[in-house]
Scaffold this motif. Structure first.
Motif, mmCIF file in Angstrom:
data_model
loop_
_atom_site.group_PDB
_atom_site.id
_atom_site.type_symbol
_atom_site.label_atom_id
_atom_site.label_comp_id
_atom_site.label_asym_id
_atom_site.label_seq_id
_atom_site.Cartn_x
_atom_site.Cartn_y
_atom_site.Cartn_z
ATOM 1 N N ILE A 144 47.287 138.488 -19.355
ATOM 2 C CA ILE A 144 46.006 139.197 -19.351
ATOM 3 C C ILE A 144 45.958 140.076 -18.102
ATOM 4 C CG2 ILE A 144 43.489 138.992 -19.246
ATOM 5 C CD1 ILE A 144 43.763 136.296 -20.649
ATOM 6 N N ARG A 145 45.694 141.339 -18.293
ATOM 7 C CA ARG A 145 45.521 142.251 -17.158
ATOM 8 C C ARG A 145 44.022 142.419 -16.932
ATOM 9 N NH1 ARG A 145 48.297 146.217 -14.314
ATOM 10 N NH2 ARG A 145 46.933 147.869 -13.507
ATOM 11 N N GLU A 146 43.522 141.927 -15.801
ATOM 12 C CA GLU A 146 42.092 141.953 -15.526
ATOM 13 C C GLU A 146 41.733 143.124 -14.624
ATOM 14 O OE1 GLU A 146 41.315 138.077 -13.857
ATOM 15 O OE2 GLU A 146 40.843 137.248 -15.839
ATOM 16 N N PHE A 147 40.497 143.596 -14.762
ATOM 17 C CA PHE A 147 39.985 144.671 -13.912
ATOM 18 C C PHE A 147 38.463 144.575 -13.873
ATOM 19 C CE2 PHE A 147 40.957 146.105 -18.184
ATOM 20 C CZ PHE A 147 39.778 146.679 -18.618
ATOM 21 N N LYS A 148 37.895 145.102 -12.803
ATOM 22 C CA LYS A 148 36.447 145.050 -12.635
ATOM 23 C C LYS A 148 35.792 146.256 -13.306
ATOM 24 C CE LYS A 148 36.300 142.325 -8.388
ATOM 25 N NZ LYS A 148 35.846 142.274 -6.973
ATOM 26 N N VAL A 149 34.589 146.036 -13.814
ATOM 27 C CA VAL A 149 33.824 147.086 -14.484
ATOM 28 C C VAL A 149 32.416 147.104 -13.905
ATOM 29 C CG1 VAL A 149 32.885 147.914 -16.669
ATOM 30 C CG2 VAL A 149 35.141 146.827 -16.620
ATOM 31 N N ASP A 150 32.011 148.242 -13.391
ATOM 32 C CA ASP A 150 30.627 148.439 -12.951
ATOM 33 C C ASP A 150 29.814 148.831 -14.179
ATOM 34 O OD1 ASP A 150 28.193 149.219 -11.954
ATOM 35 O OD2 ASP A 150 29.011 150.351 -10.267
ATOM 36 N N LYS A 151 29.048 147.879 -14.694
ATOM 37 C CA LYS A 151 28.338 148.116 -15.955
ATOM 38 C C LYS A 151 27.293 149.227 -15.857
ATOM 39 C CE LYS A 151 28.992 143.583 -18.081
ATOM 40 N NZ LYS A 151 28.332 142.484 -18.812
ATOM 41 N N THR A 152 26.899 149.574 -14.656
ATOM 42 C CA THR A 152 25.922 150.659 -14.501
ATOM 43 C C THR A 152 26.568 152.031 -14.687
ATOM 44 O OG1 THR A 152 26.234 150.844 -12.097
ATOM 45 C CG2 THR A 152 24.616 149.241 -12.883
ATOM 46 N N LYS A 153 27.895 152.087 -14.663
ATOM 47 C CA LYS A 153 28.593 153.370 -14.725
ATOM 48 C C LYS A 153 29.335 153.598 -16.041
ATOM 49 C CE LYS A 153 29.331 153.670 -9.717
ATOM 50 N NZ LYS A 153 30.337 153.782 -8.632
ATOM 51 N N TYR A 154 29.349 152.595 -16.906
ATOM 52 C CA TYR A 154 30.137 152.703 -18.135
ATOM 53 C C TYR A 154 29.258 152.517 -19.366
ATOM 54 C CZ TYR A 154 34.530 152.638 -15.554
ATOM 55 O OH TYR A 154 35.572 152.956 -14.724
#
Length: 200
Positions: A144-154
């Motif tokens: 699994i390749r994990e990454f952070k997501v800023d939900k306010t920007k996507y």
């Protein structure tokens, strides 16, 4: 000598990019696409002298022994929407791997990135490489390749771009693991995830 590979894909540009990555590292025996997706994929294959089959056509040839797999072969499914059938999964020389646009087992099914945005999960997301079995998204996990997501920007569209970029990076990682004989996997916990369908 390069390793052998069979590619199941679509006409999406990211699927073509995945095939290009594989072409640089492996010998592509042939490609398989859905009928409606075949135009762009088959044109790309034609330009690169790779045989491309429509999905049902491929299984007809396989069952009639017009296609024979007689060497160790990596099968890659990348943005291919159909189940890979047991006729090819049962060939012992095949290592079948699917690239799923979500972290498994938490997000199984389709449109998972949209459900991730709607759910009250933390801001960590990911994409998964897993072995293929006869059910969607239930095979043993390779990585699994994990990454952070800023939900306010996507939103649903922009997060999809991020997901696909990470799927291509994960593909490179898995090829390296396969070619160095370091491919390993572990079973999913069926109690940890949910399956999201088009009805959801």
């Amino acid at each position: 000598m390069k390793n052998k590979c069979i590619f199941f894909g679509s006409s999406r540009i990211e699927s073509i990019k995945a095939l290009e990555i594989l072409m640089d590292k492996m010998d592509i025996l042939f490609c398989v696409g859905k009928k409606k997706d075949r135009d762009m994929l088959s044109l790309f294959c034609q330009n690169n002298e790779i045989t491309c089959y429509e999905n049902s056509e491929f299984y007809n040839y396989l069952n009639s022994k017009k296609i024979i797999i007689d060497c160790e072969t990596l099968l890659i499914s990348f943005l291919f929407q159909n189940l890979i059938r047991k006729e090819i999964l049962n060939i012992s020389l095949i290592t079948p791997i699917n690239f799923h646009p979500a972290p498994l087992p938490l997000y199984q099914g389709c449109a998972c990135s949209c459900f991730f945005l709607y759910n009250n999960d933390d801001c960590k997301y990911g994409v998964t490489a897993h072995l293929i079995n006869e059910k969607f998204d239930e095979g043993d996990i390779i990585k699994i390749r994990e990454f952070k997501v800023d939900k306010t920007k996507y939103n649903g569209k922009t997060i999809n771009t991020l997901v696909l970029e990470n799927m291509l990076l994960l593909l490179k990682d898995v090829i390296e693991l396969y070619q160095s004989n370091n491919l390993s996997y572990y079973k999913q916990n069926p109690n940890e995830g949910l399956y999201y369908s088009k009805k959801d």
